[in-house]
Design a protein around this motif. Structure first.
Motif, short mmCIF file in Angstrom:
data_model
loop_
_atom_site.label_atom_id
_atom_site.label_comp_id
_atom_site.label_asym_id
_atom_site.label_seq_id
_atom_site.Cartn_x
_atom_site.Cartn_y
_atom_site.Cartn_z
N ARG A 15 73.83 29.38 38.28
CA ARG A 15 74.94 28.23 37.86
C ARG A 15 76.18 27.91 38.70
O ARG A 15 76.37 27.04 39.17
CB ARG A 15 75.33 28.58 36.38
N SER A 254 72.01 24.84 32.53
CA SER A 254 72.48 23.63 31.99
C SER A 254 72.83 22.46 32.92
O SER A 254 73.94 22.97 33.30
CB SER A 254 73.11 23.77 30.80
N GLN A 420 67.88 19.83 28.77
CA GLN A 420 67.66 20.81 27.76
C GLN A 420 69.18 20.54 26.85
O GLN A 420 69.88 21.48 26.30
CB GLN A 420 68.15 22.15 28.38
N MET A 421 68.94 19.39 26.28
CA MET A 421 70.08 19.11 25.28
C MET A 421 69.04 18.90 23.80
O MET A 421 68.00 18.55 24.03
CB MET A 421 70.70 17.87 25.68
#
Ligand code: TRP
Length: 454
Positions: A15, A254, A420-421
């Protein structure tokens, strides 16, 4: 869609690496050189307000889409769009978004490299102590003499192109990830030091009010188009740079949080740059609408007056070069990835071929500041034309098409999965902005600028 092919192309380590790389792409000359000068040309506060609005309701939703498209396709933007279109049983002509992006990338880097070359040239000037004690006029004529010298500009442009292509040839993650990690915080620290100078020694109140008190009579179709175009430019959107960076993003990261972080950083750097530059402009009776030379005619004044200014100035321009460097590689990356896929080139060969072509186009921009300064089309020089065509037309158009694709062609479930919500308020807000607000806004701004409405 992780598979052996993904392994072969390489991935960000996680990330943080992605955020740094994408922030490295976003934060560049656009924030420190372009934002202040176009704000100056467009009258200040009202322009800034429209720009901030565009970041929030157009930029962030499109950036999320661009990253998700990239990660879902995991190919160059041309092939990614064609692949995803096929998966949705839509025409593969969506791949043309990628083609336009490759062309836009070559055009943007061609002039970006010339301006980055100015920053390189100014490293040498700062280090040589040339700003020390100089007044506004001396600094202005120094800049005039510099851009008037085609050979010098060509030399620095060449150096920057070589630097960019060397990194691109070596691949995305090695070296660059690390460089960004140390240089970005350094750049931000130096901006804060300069901000301190602007608050204490320059006309901070005047600068602040220029940036943040909107005078709506300054707004018209073309000002709004510039603000929107700059929102795309500064976030590196609409041509596949963020898409290709998304294609190297591991599956478990994310997207929404990363995107909001990147957009916040980018905006903060631009606003701080404005808060440094305009106080210096007003304290020295300079012209906010000085154009592309604005940063190069204001900051050296500050460096020349502060103690240790030669050192701080040198470090500042070195960091500006690095900010431009981490952006430059992202501008050409979609084209390089595509040339590898399409022609089976190795990375170094793709970088060499595209770099040479881009360099050649850049010669036009070099000359537009001197020998060709009077060669204009609709009153615009070669540089102005490229800048207008890419930032105000190609990027918003590319972004519009991406928004339409994700919002209307792609299954809702696909974007829900890739982001990915959960299907809650945040996702619904994004989806609504993307489907309705973003496309309508872009189209209205386009039509308004060419005078069809408003
Ligand atoms: N965003 C960078 C800047 O503000 C420039 C940039 C990098 C860019 N990649 C891009 C602009 C892709 C448009 C498209 O300096």
């Amino acid at each position: 869609m992780t598979n052996s092919h993904t392994q072969h192309r390489g991935l960000w380590s996680g990330r943080l690496a992605f955020i740094l790389a994408a922030a490295g792409s976003a934060v560049g000359l656009g924030n420190i050189w372009k934002f202040p000068y176009i704000t100056g040309e467009n009258g200040g506060g009202a322009f800034v307000l429209v720009y901030l609005l565009c970041i929030a309701i157009i930029g962030i939703p499109i950036m999320m889409s661009e990253v998700l498209l990239g990660r879902r396709g995991r190919l160059s933007p041309i092939k990614t769009m064609a692949l995803l279109a096929r998966a949705e049983k839509a025409p593969v002509a969506w791949g043309w978004i990628g083609i336009m992006g490759v062309v836009a990338g070559i055009l943007i880097l061609s002039y970006y490299s010339v301006i980055a070359g100015w920053a390189l040239g100014y490293v040498a000037r700062a280090a040589g102590g040339e700003f020390t004690g100089a007044d506004a006029q001396t600094i202005q004529s120094m800049f005039g003499g510099f851009v008037g010298d085609a050979e010098k500009l060509l030399g620095w442009h060449t150096l920057f192109m070589v630097m960019t292509m060397v990194v691109v040839a070596r691949g995305v993650s090695k070296g660059l990830e690390k460089a960004v990690m140390t240089l970005m915080p350094g750049l931000i620290l130096l901006l804060f030091i300069l901000l301190g100078y602007a608050i204490m020694k320059a006309d901070f109140a005047a600068g602040f009010s220029f940036l943040f008190s909107p005078d709506f009579s300054k707004l018209n179709g073309s000002v709004i188009l510039s603000a929107m175009g700059h929102a795309f430019f500064t976030l590196s959107l609409g041509m596949g740079a963020i898409m290709i960076y998304g294609s190297y993003l591991p599956d478990d990261v994310s997207i929404p949080k990363a995107v909001v972080t990147i957009a916040f950083l980018d905006t903060a750097v631009a606003l701080i740059a404005g808060l440094v530059i305009f106080p210096i402009v007003f304290a020295n009776g300079l012209e906010p609408a000085a154009g592309p030379g604005l940063v190069f005619q204001t900051l050296p004044l500050a460096f020349g007056q502060m103690s240790g200014g030669a050192i701080i100035g040198t470090i500042f321009f070195v960091m500006l070069v690095f900010a431009a460097w981490t952006s430059g590689i992202s501008i050409i990356e979609p084209a390089v990835a595509w040339a590898q896929e399409r022609f089976g080139f190795t990375r170094p060969v793709a970088a060499l071929v595209l770099g040479t072509g881009t360099w050649l186009v850049g010669v036009g921009t070099v000359l537009s500041f001197n020998l060709w300064a009077d060669v204009t089309l609709f009153g615009k020089t070669f540089f102005d034309v490229l800048d207008y065509l890419t930032a105000n037309i190609m990027l918003p158009l590319g972004g519009l098409l991406m928004a339409l694709f994700v919002g209307w062609v792609m299954q809702r479930q696909s974007s829900l999965d890739e982001l990915q919500m959960s299907d809650g308020i945040a996702y619904r807000l994004w989806y609504f902005l993307l489907r309705f607000v973003t496309p309508v806004a872009v189209i209205i701004v386009f039509l308004n600028a060419i005078g069809i409405i408003g």
